[in-house]
Design an enzyme around this catalytic site. Structure first.
Site, PDB file in Angstrom:
ATOM      1  NE  ARG A  51      -1.842   1.060   3.906  1.00  0.00           N
ATOM      2  CZ  ARG A  51      -1.153   1.697   4.669  1.00  0.00           C
ATOM      3  NH1 ARG A  51      -0.741   2.935   3.911  1.00  0.00           N
ATOM      4  NH2 ARG A  51      -0.599   1.400   5.650  1.00  0.00           N
ATOM      5  CE1 TYR A 103     -23.344   5.254 -11.716  1.00  0.00           C
ATOM      6  CE2 TYR A 103     -21.940   6.431 -10.387  1.00  0.00           C
ATOM      7  CZ  TYR A 103     -22.478   5.073 -10.554  1.00  0.00           C
ATOM      8  OH  TYR A 103     -22.550   4.124 -10.186  1.00  0.00           O
ATOM      9  CG  ASP A 175     -17.387  10.649 -14.557  1.00  0.00           C
ATOM     10  OD1 ASP A 175     -16.989   9.904 -15.371  1.00  0.00           O
ATOM     11  OD2 ASP A 175     -18.236  10.131 -13.816  1.00  0.00           O
ATOM     12  CE  LYS A 200     -19.926   1.629 -14.648  1.00  0.00           C
ATOM     13  NZ  LYS A 200     -20.240   3.205 -14.169  1.00  0.00           N
TER      14      LYS A 200
END
Ligand SMILES: *Cc1c(COP(=O)(O)O)cnc(C)c1O
Length: 377
Positions: A51, A103, A175, A200
């Site tokens: 991480r 969205y 976006d 997507k």
């Protein structure tokens, strides 16, 4: 690689390979931690802990960065995690101007988050430049638009929005999930940040959830905060998902080309169908912002088509229930076509009750058109 065209960048995963074995496909770096030598120096100074240090994730980021023409890209475990990382850079007492009718996941989260944080959130129909200009007469910390918007298929003039945002002292974030980095390059038009739900079209095979955030200039203060937030708060994409995403992106330009072509053919075939009230698609000459779409997008108008079915809620539900090729499912941008009765998901946001959102895949266009036509009979 710097002069590679998008199709080459995508097909060859920006040059990623497995140098240890000579494999033309990179392996997956699964290590959660990295070793040190006897003097306690890291074997690789840029890899200390999983991480958030991982070569497979970096390789996938390099592909998106090259396709986007960005200075840097960071992957997140979902599109929403990418959005949240950026919104969290706005301080309490700050102000965000956000396009309305975008969205629903973004809207819902932004409203909750801003209320909790004491951030002023102004939602505005940014497809109307006069309304956006008015909203940006006052200073802002972030401007968020979605082009084309899902599922209204509205566009925003990105160059104009960038100018207005900058005058108000805010970076412009776009976006661009529905457009993909194949069809639209917001940074060339002045956008500072671009976000994609990698779930997507970027991945395109409905088997990864991920999000990408890219920046035009790494010195943007919000970008430094985003990178620190990902490292410290730990919203990282796993290496296997990054590897799958990289594999999916090898065919991104091909898939986007085909699905856009299919979407346009479908929209044109259905445009005047007696069973429909309207077809919304930026590629149609009748779309109110078709000229802007032609100026801002290259090589197609994306996979999203919204159709308004005669007969209200029942008419739309009936059509959806009779489809045999389209899957009834949420999401978009996959190789397989999907249909969604959007009002069922967001009943109180003004979505027409007879709206079906189609995500057009890469199947045979004739099969897709025939499927809708038989369902409308
Ligand atoms: C799906 C989607 C998101 C959210 O992405 P997730 O990967 O589902 O978190 C954001 N914006 C748009 C336009 C989307 O379609």
């Amino acid at each position: 690689m710097s002069n590679w065209k998008p199709a080459t960048v995508a097909a060859q995963a920006a040059g990623a390979a497995q140098h240890e074995t000579g494999g033309v496909v990179p392996g997956i770096s699964m290590a959660s931690t990295y070793g040190r030598d006897k003097d306690y120096a890291l074997w690789r100074p840029d890899n200390m802990y999983g991480r958030d240090e991982n070569d497979t994730v970096r390789q996938a980021e390099a592909v998106i960065r090259a396709l986007e023409g960005a200075a840097a890209t960071r992957l997140f475990p979902s599109g929403m995690a990418a959005i949240a990382a950026l919104f969290r850079t706005v301080p309490s007492g700050g102000r965000i101007v956000m396009q309305s009718g975008i969205y629903w996941g973004t809207v819902k989260w932004a409203r909750d988050f801003c209320a909790r944080r004491g951030i002023a959130l102004q939602e505005v129909d940014a497809s109307d430049p006069a309304l956006l200009a008015r909203a940006l007469e006052a200073k802002a910390d972030l401007v968020w638009i979605e082009v084309p918007s899902n599922p209204w298929l509205k566009l925003v003039d990105i160059a104009q929005a960038a100018e207005m945002a900058h005058r108000a002292g805010a970076p412009l974030a776009v976006d661009a999930t529905a457009a993909t980095p194949v069809l639209m390059h917001p940074m060339e038009m002045g956008a500072d940040l671009v976000m994609h739900s990698a779930t997507k079209a970027l991945n395109g095979h409905s088997d990864v959830v991920g999000g990408a955030l890219s920046v035009a200039d790494e010195n943007l203060p919000a970008w430094q905060a985003v990178c620190t937030d990902r490292h410290d708060a730990g919203a990282i994409l796993g290496p296997f998902d990054a590897w799958l995403l990289m594999r999916g992106m090898r065919t991104l330009p091909l898939r986007v080309e085909r699905s856009s072509e299919n979407a346009l053919r479908l929209a044109q075939a259905l445009e005047h169908h007696a069973g429909l009230e309207a077809v919304w698609y930026p590629g149609l000459a009748a779309h109110p912002q078709h000229d802007l779409a032609q100026r801002q997008m290259r090589g197609g108008f994306g996979c999203l088509v919204s159709i308004l079915v005669k007969g209200g809620f029942e008419g739309a539900a009936r059509l959806a229930s009779r489809l045999q090729v389209f899957h009834r499912a949420t999401s978009l941008g996959g190789v397989e076509s999907l249909v969604e009765h959007r009002q069922v998901i967001e009943p109180d946001t003004g979505i027409p009750e007879n709206l079906l959102r189609l995500s057009v895949g890469i199947e045979d266009a004739g099969d897709l058109i025939a499927d809708i036509e038989q369902a409308l009979e």
